[in-house]
Design an enzyme around this catalytic site. Structure first.
Site: not given
Ligand code: GAR
Length: 201
Positions: A13, A91, A109, A142
């Site tokens: 999204s 990842r 995040h 990193e």
């Molecule tokens: C989002 O909430 C993003 O912030 C999170 O995964 C979701 C992906 O949603 N990312 C993390 O947690 C990274 N550590 P999306 O695939 O609908 O964009």
């Protein structure tokens, strides 16, 4: 015009938010490649629908980590990418990729970092009992969600929230914040002092 690569693992999204921002002229950029570590990621269909080239690089386990990201470096260089965006890419990047694109990789995040890094940030926030959470876009280094912060946006946490309702509230902000952060980074009107990202306008 900035050439973007977007890395995803799932729903996509945030990728869609970037596609939409470019389409309505809010973001002057071109997504030249979408890479997924999962063949079935729903975000791949979003990219295909928008006519964006996609590439699946299936994850082969922790042992092959450096080789995996070395392969990705080659693909990103070949696509002449200016900025790499981690949009739900689950990842931890290896040093070779980060070194190949200094201050050219950003991540979104779903918490106000440095609180609640890693997986399940919304669940961590609920369990901790914070009254405010939000989202962060930061440069990738990193560490696990430790790089210099570019933009943050806060949302309230309600007593009645479930992981789902809080995630939805944060996600709505993510969709606004990510295109803004990308535009800022591409503008080059910033510099990093220590670990602070200073905007120059
Ligand atoms: C989002 O909430 C993003 O912030 C999170 O995964 C979701 C992906 O949603 N990312 C993390 O947690 C990274 N550590 P999306 O695939 O609908 O964009």
């Amino acid at each position: 015009m900035g050439r973007l690569a977007v890395l995803i693992s799932g729903r996509g999204s945030n990728l869609q938010a970037l596609i939409d921002a470019i389409e309505i002229g809010k973001l002057d950029a071109k997504i030249v490649l979408v890479i997924s570590d999962r063949p079935g990621a729903w975000g791949l269909s979003r990219a295909e629908k928008a006519g964006i080239p996609t590439k699946v690089i299936p994850w082969e386990g922790e042992d092959g980590r450096t080789a995996y990201f070395e392969k990705m470096v080659g693909i990103l260089h070949e696509a002449q990418v200016d900025l790499v965006i981690l949009a739900g890419f689950m990842r931890l990047l290896s040093a070779n990729l980060i070194k190949a694109f200094p201050h050219q990789i950003i991540n979104i995040h779903p918490s106000l970092l440095p609180a609640f890094p890693g997986l399940g940030a919304q669940r961590q926030a609920l369990e901790y009992g914070v009254k405010v959470s939000g989202c962060t876009v930061h440069f990738v280094d990193e560490g696990l969600d430790t790089g210099p912060i570019i933009v943050q946006r806060a949302v309230p946490v309600c007593d009645s929230d479930t992981e789902e309702t809080l995630s939805d509230r944060i996600l709505a902000q993510e969709h606004e914040t990510l295109p803004e952060a990308v535009a800022l980074v591409l503008s080059r009107e910033w510099q990093i002092r220590g670990r602070k990202v200073i905007c120059e306008y």
